[in-house]
Design an enzyme around this catalytic site. Structure first.
Site, PDB file in Angstrom:
ATOM      1  N   ASP A 134     -10.256  -5.705  -2.830  1.00 45.60           N
ATOM      2  CA  ASP A 134      -9.607  -4.701  -1.972  1.00 45.60           C
ATOM      3  C   ASP A 134     -10.539  -3.493  -1.819  1.00 45.60           C
ATOM      4  O   ASP A 134     -10.975  -2.913  -2.821  1.00 45.60           O
ATOM      5  CB  ASP A 134      -8.287  -4.290  -2.635  1.00 45.60           C
ATOM      6  CG  ASP A 134      -7.420  -3.407  -1.758  1.00 45.60           C
ATOM      7  OD1 ASP A 134      -7.961  -2.490  -1.120  1.00 45.60           O
ATOM      8  OD2 ASP A 134      -6.196  -3.616  -1.759  1.00 45.60           O
ATOM      9  N   SER A 159       0.844  -1.206   0.000  1.00 41.03           N
ATOM     10  CA  SER A 159       0.000   0.000   0.000  1.00 41.03           C
ATOM     11  C   SER A 159       0.878   1.256   0.000  1.00 41.03           C
ATOM     12  O   SER A 159       1.620   1.475  -0.962  1.00 41.03           O
ATOM     13  CB  SER A 159      -0.967  -0.066   1.187  1.00 41.03           C
ATOM     14  OG  SER A 159      -2.010   0.843   1.004  1.00 41.03           O
ATOM     15  N   HIS A 182      -7.454  -5.977   1.285  1.00 38.07           N
ATOM     16  CA  HIS A 182      -6.244  -5.165   1.486  1.00 38.07           C
ATOM     17  C   HIS A 182      -5.416  -5.623   2.685  1.00 38.07           C
ATOM     18  O   HIS A 182      -4.404  -5.015   3.005  1.00 38.07           O
ATOM     19  CB  HIS A 182      -6.682  -3.705   1.707  1.00 38.07           C
ATOM     20  CG  HIS A 182      -5.605  -2.686   1.479  1.00 38.07           C
ATOM     21  ND1 HIS A 182      -5.020  -2.459   0.250  1.00 38.07           N
ATOM     22  CD2 HIS A 182      -4.988  -1.821   2.320  1.00 38.07           C
ATOM     23  CE1 HIS A 182      -4.114  -1.505   0.346  1.00 38.07           C
ATOM     24  NE2 HIS A 182      -4.062  -1.112   1.590  1.00 38.07           N
TER      25      HIS A 182
HETATM   26  N1  LIG Z   1      -9.083   2.142   7.854  1.00 38.67           N
HETATM   27  C1  LIG Z   1      -7.797   1.686   8.306  1.00 38.67           C
HETATM   28  C2  LIG Z   1      -6.789   2.193   7.348  1.00 38.67           C
HETATM   29  C3  LIG Z   1      -5.430   1.729   7.663  1.00 38.67           C
HETATM   30  C4  LIG Z   1      -5.009   0.492   6.878  1.00 38.67           C
HETATM   31  O1  LIG Z   1      -5.790  -0.209   6.259  1.00 38.67           O
HETATM   32  N2  LIG Z   1      -3.703   0.281   6.891  1.00 38.67           N
HETATM   33  C5  LIG Z   1      -3.133  -0.798   6.128  1.00 38.67           C
HETATM   34  C6  LIG Z   1      -2.253  -0.194   5.092  1.00 38.67           C
HETATM   35  S1  LIG Z   1      -3.215   0.918   4.071  1.00 38.67           S
HETATM   36  C7  LIG Z   1      -2.094   1.729   3.084  1.00 38.67           C
HETATM   37  O2  LIG Z   1      -1.013   2.072   3.347  1.00 38.67           O
HETATM   38  C8  LIG Z   1      -2.346  -1.724   7.050  1.00 38.67           C
HETATM   39  O3  LIG Z   1      -1.382  -2.310   6.660  1.00 38.67           O
HETATM   40  N3  LIG Z   1      -2.826  -1.833   8.298  1.00 38.67           N
HETATM   41  C9  LIG Z   1      -2.149  -2.606   9.306  1.00 38.67           C
HETATM   42  C10 LIG Z   1      -2.591  -4.037   9.420  1.00 38.67           C
HETATM   43  O4  LIG Z   1      -1.970  -4.762  10.236  1.00 38.67           O
HETATM   44  O5  LIG Z   1      -3.527  -4.478   8.726  1.00 38.67           O
HETATM   45  C11 LIG Z   1      -7.581   2.170   9.729  1.00 38.67           C
HETATM   46  O6  LIG Z   1      -8.245   3.092  10.132  1.00 38.67           O
HETATM   47  O7  LIG Z   1      -6.727   1.614  10.445  1.00 38.67           O
END
Ligand SMILES: N[C@@H](CCC(=O)N[C@@H](CSC=O)C(=O)NCC(=O)O)C(=O)O
Length: 276
Positions: free
Chosen positions: A221, A145, A254
């Site tokens: 995603d 991401s 995602h």
């Molecule tokens: N809605 C989420 C958004 C944060 C999120 O989805 N972070 C992803 C990367 S998104 C792009 O860079 C991530 O890797 N999260 C960490 C995980 O362990 O899944 C929110 O508010 O947190």
């Protein structure tokens, strides 16, 4: 430098270090997986860049990469995603400030004082890693991401520095999507010409090295159409003649469940390039 975690994993060690970053003006935490082969000589290094809201912990605890790194004899270095500390600027949302460094060198106040993640990832972190005899200067880079954006832009901007690059669900055109417009506007100012130097779709047009890009993207995603838009990368690569393998993976979202499902294939891809 201080080692703050040290756990046996697949015959090697999953460590976490805290070290001083002069570039960022703060202490940084970094996950380092050291495979068993490091006992016999220097190993190549895969740099992993995580996404929004992450620290070094997300990748090392969720991706399941250690099994494959041990199989191929690859060190994996997974740093935190922004400068940290009480004197580091922050913003209320999850997509700007701490946990959202976007792998750029900020030029605007209040960010410019600490937010230099580009220089940290390209120069300071590898110098710190490669000071250890376990690590060689054969490098690969990948990420997810925001971190996929970081991996692609850093590889494209530094010909010869990385043997291979890959990304999961990358933000390929930050100048054209809300996450990127918010972050690049804050860190670099409103002059969109300055944004192009950190935009994969812009960088492939004039890349000096046609390093093949491997991109995996889930078709379920939640950010696909609003923030990621891989078709923009596909069109830019076709126009520039830049090699791209874009794999749309049916049913995947995602999350780190997606990353864990394909990280073995990405590490095998990097291992082939790092051995050559
Ligand atoms: N809605 C989420 C958004 C944060 C999120 O989805 N972070 C992803 C990367 S998104 C792009 O860079 C991530 O890797 N999260 C960490 C995980 O362990 O899944 C929110 O508010 O947190």
């Amino acid at each position: 430098m201080e080692r703050i975690e040290h756990r046996a994993s697949f015959g090697g060690w999953q460590d976490v270090y805290r070290h001083r970053s002069e570039v960022l003006g703060c202490d940084m935490t970094v996950g380092v997986y050291v495979p068993p082969q490091a006992a016999d000589g220097p190993c190549p290094v895969l740099y992993w860049l995580s996404g929004l809201t992450c620290t070094e912990q997300n990748f090392i605890t969720k991706a399941g990469a250690q099994r494959y790194a041990a199989e191929h004899g690859i060190i994996i270095v997974a740093p935190d995603t922004s400068p940290r500390g009480d004197d580091v600027a922050d913003a209320p949302g999850y997509d700007l400030g701490k946990g959202a460094g976007f792998y750029v060198n900020a030029t605007q106040d209040p960010w410019a004082a600490h937010y230099r993640m580009y220089d940290y990832i390209v120069d300071e972190l590898p110098a710190w890693v490669e000071a250890d005899p376990a690590a060689s200067d054969r490098r690969a880079i990948s990420g997810h991401s925001m971190g996929g954006h970081g991996a692609l832009t850093i590889a494209l901007k530094n010909p010869g520095r990385y043997r291979s690059v890959s990304a999961f669900s990358p933000i390929v055109a930050p100048s054209q999507v809300p996450w990127g417009e918010k972050a690049l506007g804050a860190y670099l100012g409103e002059d969109r010409d300055a944004w192009a130097q950190y935009d994969t779709v812009e960088l492939v047009k004039s890349a000096k090295e046609r390093l093949p890009l491997l991109v995996d993207q889930g078709d379920a995603d939640e950010f696909l159409d609003t923030q990621l838009r891989p078709q923009l990368l596909q069109a830019a690569c076709e126009a520039a003649g830049h090699p791209l393998t874009l794999r749309m993976q049916p049913g995947y979202d995602h999350s780190y469940y997606f990353i864990a499902s394909f990280i073995g294939e990405h590490i095998a891809h990097h291992a082939a390039a790092l051995k050559g």
